[in-house]
Design an enzyme around this catalytic site. Structure first.
Site, PDB file in Angstrom:
ATOM      1  N   LYS A 114     -35.256  35.897  45.135  1.00  0.00           N
ATOM      2  CA  LYS A 114     -34.540  36.372  43.942  1.00  0.00           C
ATOM      3  C   LYS A 114     -33.043  36.586  44.192  1.00  0.00           C
ATOM      4  O   LYS A 114     -32.530  37.701  44.115  1.00  0.00           O
ATOM      5  CB  LYS A 114     -35.196  37.647  43.409  1.00  0.00           C
ATOM      6  CG  LYS A 114     -36.699  37.469  43.211  1.00  0.00           C
ATOM      7  CD  LYS A 114     -37.330  38.334  42.177  1.00  0.00           C
ATOM      8  CE  LYS A 114     -38.748  37.891  41.877  1.00  0.00           C
ATOM      9  NZ  LYS A 114     -39.790  38.300  42.803  1.00  0.00           N
ATOM     10  N   ASP A 169     -45.001  30.065  36.339  1.00  0.00           N
ATOM     11  CA  ASP A 169     -45.550  31.364  36.719  1.00  0.00           C
ATOM     12  C   ASP A 169     -45.880  32.036  35.398  1.00  0.00           C
ATOM     13  O   ASP A 169     -44.992  32.297  34.596  1.00  0.00           O
ATOM     14  CB  ASP A 169     -44.474  32.156  37.481  1.00  0.00           C
ATOM     15  CG  ASP A 169     -44.930  33.573  37.832  1.00  0.00           C
ATOM     16  OD1 ASP A 169     -45.694  34.173  37.053  1.00  0.00           O
ATOM     17  OD2 ASP A 169     -44.509  34.084  38.875  1.00  0.00           O
ATOM     18  N   ASP A 196     -50.835  33.825  39.884  1.00  0.00           N
ATOM     19  CA  ASP A 196     -50.336  33.647  38.514  1.00  0.00           C
ATOM     20  C   ASP A 196     -49.552  32.357  38.321  1.00  0.00           C
ATOM     21  O   ASP A 196     -48.740  32.253  37.414  1.00  0.00           O
ATOM     22  CB  ASP A 196     -49.478  34.855  38.108  1.00  0.00           C
ATOM     23  CG  ASP A 196     -48.322  35.105  39.071  1.00  0.00           C
ATOM     24  OD1 ASP A 196     -48.175  34.343  40.044  1.00  0.00           O
ATOM     25  OD2 ASP A 196     -47.571  36.068  38.843  1.00  0.00           O
TER      26      ASP A 196
HETATM   27  N1  GDD Z   1     -53.299  41.462  47.508  1.00  0.00           N
HETATM   28  C1  GDD Z   1     -52.070  41.737  47.076  1.00  0.00           C
HETATM   29  N2  GDD Z   1     -51.489  42.902  47.481  1.00  0.00           N
HETATM   30  N3  GDD Z   1     -51.454  40.853  46.250  1.00  0.00           N
HETATM   31  C2  GDD Z   1     -50.211  41.167  45.817  1.00  0.00           C
HETATM   32  C3  GDD Z   1     -49.552  42.363  46.177  1.00  0.00           C
HETATM   33  C4  GDD Z   1     -50.241  43.281  47.067  1.00  0.00           C
HETATM   34  O1  GDD Z   1     -49.747  44.335  47.441  1.00  0.00           O
HETATM   35  N4  GDD Z   1     -48.332  42.379  45.555  1.00  0.00           N
HETATM   36  C5  GDD Z   1     -48.249  41.224  44.844  1.00  0.00           C
HETATM   37  N5  GDD Z   1     -49.390  40.502  44.991  1.00  0.00           N
HETATM   38  C6  GDD Z   1     -49.695  39.180  44.396  1.00  0.00           C
HETATM   39  C7  GDD Z   1     -49.541  39.088  42.891  1.00  0.00           C
HETATM   40  O2  GDD Z   1     -50.776  39.344  42.240  1.00  0.00           O
HETATM   41  C8  GDD Z   1     -49.169  37.625  42.705  1.00  0.00           C
HETATM   42  O3  GDD Z   1     -50.306  36.797  42.679  1.00  0.00           O
HETATM   43  C9  GDD Z   1     -48.395  37.307  43.980  1.00  0.00           C
HETATM   44  O4  GDD Z   1     -48.745  38.312  44.939  1.00  0.00           O
HETATM   45  C10 GDD Z   1     -46.881  37.268  43.779  1.00  0.00           C
HETATM   46  O5  GDD Z   1     -46.473  38.482  43.165  1.00  0.00           O
HETATM   47  P1  GDD Z   1     -45.613  38.499  41.821  1.00  0.00           P
HETATM   48  O6  GDD Z   1     -45.397  39.919  41.480  1.00  0.00           O
HETATM   49  O7  GDD Z   1     -46.205  37.615  40.787  1.00  0.00           O
HETATM   50  O8  GDD Z   1     -44.248  37.906  42.379  1.00  0.00           O
HETATM   51  P2  GDD Z   1     -43.102  37.136  41.587  1.00  0.00           P
HETATM   52  O9  GDD Z   1     -43.654  36.282  40.523  1.00  0.00           O
HETATM   53  O10 GDD Z   1     -42.056  38.111  41.201  1.00  0.00           O
HETATM   54  O11 GDD Z   1     -42.484  36.193  42.766  1.00  0.00           O
HETATM   55  C11 GDD Z   1     -43.330  35.419  43.613  1.00  0.00           C
HETATM   56  O12 GDD Z   1     -43.764  34.247  42.946  1.00  0.00           O
HETATM   57  C12 GDD Z   1     -42.727  33.286  42.626  1.00  0.00           C
HETATM   58  C13 GDD Z   1     -43.404  32.080  42.010  1.00  0.00           C
HETATM   59  O13 GDD Z   1     -44.064  32.439  40.859  1.00  0.00           O
HETATM   60  C14 GDD Z   1     -42.558  35.046  44.892  1.00  0.00           C
HETATM   61  O14 GDD Z   1     -43.488  34.475  45.782  1.00  0.00           O
HETATM   62  C15 GDD Z   1     -41.418  34.069  44.599  1.00  0.00           C
HETATM   63  O15 GDD Z   1     -40.807  33.648  45.816  1.00  0.00           O
HETATM   64  C16 GDD Z   1     -41.950  32.856  43.875  1.00  0.00           C
HETATM   65  O16 GDD Z   1     -40.883  31.974  43.531  1.00  0.00           O
HETATM   66 MG    MG Z   2     -45.497  36.044  39.590  1.00  0.00          MG
END
Ligand code: GDD
Ligand code: MG
Length: 364
Positions: free
Chosen positions: A162, A218, A110
């Site tokens: 976070k 994001d 994303d």
């Molecule tokens: N295959 C798989 N399985 N993918 C997963 C799973 C899982 O169980 N859980 C989450 N994901 C994928 C989501 O689809 C997304 O592409 C990615 O892992 C990160 O998950 P998000 O839920 O979008 O996390 P976030 O936005 O709260 O935080 C992450 O992204 C930030 C940047 O946008 C973290 O990586 C942060 O450290 C980072 O700053």
């Molecule tokens: Mg995200």
């Protein structure tokens, strides 16, 4: 070259759009989010892409078959029987990611930016640590993973996911490159790369940061999706202006950046822009006024409606003299009757709205 895209998770924060399509297939600037990423990976010479999926693989398979053929690449579906988090999927795909000694890319599905994969790879090859994280600066770091580097060095000292209190404003952009040897740090079980893998790698001196120079967002929730759309359109206007709809060719372009699918039909008295994306087959009526919004495939905006900071999903019908604003999101096939005001509402697919919604809420 190899890459893995994390496409799991239920995309709850992008509901109601993700009730219709998984997050990576939701269009972003008229192209599924994941196709932007695949095209950039292909450009950098990646030929094997693993999609780490735990939700509705069937519809992804169809869209991605087309990508395989178009770009002559192999897309491997790695399907989790239980969600393995952000690190477990790397272990599950070890036979592909670890098949040779060359490093592999990992992407959150994303995030949008200009994806400078070749520079990331060259930087990674210039140091001897096992991983490189792409980082960017943001004003509100508490929603992200924060990266702290050793003074005067690109080596990462600490990684804090976070943080509740201020640690720094350089954050994890969700794009990495790793040597296959890092896979030995992960067990095949639900594991978070951010909280369980990065902190020990940082302590061991095995992580470096690569500063992203371009825009970044994001787009996993509506407010950021709209913000990311504005950033992407502005990027196009700087680097690829011909992809934008030209004001010289259409009286309805009101200046600013506008991306309209060629098959959309816009009345000449409408005013579109700045920061608007209109998908294929959309119809916009007389005197309609659209700013800072996204209208997806097949929707119809009738005469004199006013839409601002809103995502209108697929096949919706917006009546005459409607006003919609304040991060409203309409799911697939929503109907809004004439003369209503919608303020910040999130409307589930197939609903028909016949009274104004004056405060942000979810309409089921
Ligand atoms: N295959 C798989 N399985 N993918 C997963 C799973 C899982 O169980 N859980 C989450 N994901 C994928 C989501 O689809 C997304 O592409 C990615 O892992 C990160 O998950 P998000 O839920 O979008 O996390 P976030 O936005 O709260 O935080 C992450 O992204 C930030 C940047 O946008 C973290 O990586 C942060 O450290 C980072 O700053
Ligand atoms: Mg995200």
């Amino acid at each position: 070259l190899k890459a893995l895209i994390l496409v799991g998770g239920f995309g709850t924060r992008l509901r109601p759009l993700t009730l219709t399509l998984p997050k990576p297939l939701v269009p972003f600037c008229n192209k599924p989010m994941i196709v932007h990423q695949i095209e950039a990976l292909v450009q950098a010479g990646v030929t094997d892409i693993v999609l780490a999926v735990n939700y509705r693989p069937e519809i992804m398979e169809k869209v991605l078959k087309e990508c395989e053929e178009r770009y002559k690449i192999t897309i491997h579906f790695s399907i989790e029987s239980e969600p393995l988090g952000t690190a477990g999927p790397l272990k599950l795909a070890e036979n592909i990611l670890g098949k040779d000694d060359s490093p592999f890319f990992v992407l959150n599905s994303d995030v949008t930016c200009n994806y400078p994969f070749e520079q990331l790879r060259d930087f990674h090859n210039s140091h001897s640590s096992a991983g490189t994280i792409m980082v960017t600066k943001v004003d509100e770091p508490s929603n992200y993973g924060v990266v702290v580097m050793h003074t005067g060095s690109s080596q990462i000292e600490r990684f804090v996911e976070k943080p509740k209190t201020f640690v720094g404003n350089r954050i994890n952009a969700g794009i990495y490159i790793f040597d296959p040897k890092m896979l030995s740090r992960i067990n095949l079980q639900p594991t978070s790369i951010e909280t369980e893998v990065f902190p020990p790698m940082a302590s061991d001196g095995e992580l470096h940061a690569f500063d992203l120079q371009s825009f970044w967002a994001d787009v996993g929730q509506p407010k950021d999706y709209i913000h990311g759309t504005c950033l992407y359109l502005s990027h196009l206007s700087n680097y690829s202006p011909n992809q934008l709809t030209q004001p010289s060719q259409h009286s309805w372009v009101n200046g600013g950046n506008v991306l309209v699918a060629p098959s959309a039909e816009i009345d000449s008295s409408a005013l579109i822009g700045p920061n608007v994306v209109i998908g294929p087959g959309v119809k916009v009526g007389r005197g309609a006024r659209l700013q800072r919004c996204v209208i997806m495939d097949g929707s119809r905006i009738r005469d004199h409606s006013w839409i601002h900071s809103t995502i209108v999903g697929w096949n919706c019908t917006i009546g005459r003299w409607v006003r919609i604003e304040n991060i409203a999101v309409l799911g697939d096939d929503v109907v809004v009757k004439d003369e209503l005001h919608i303020n910040g509402a999130s409307v589930l697919p197939h609903k028909s709205i016949s009274a104004s919604i004056t405060e942000p809420k979810i309409v089921m």
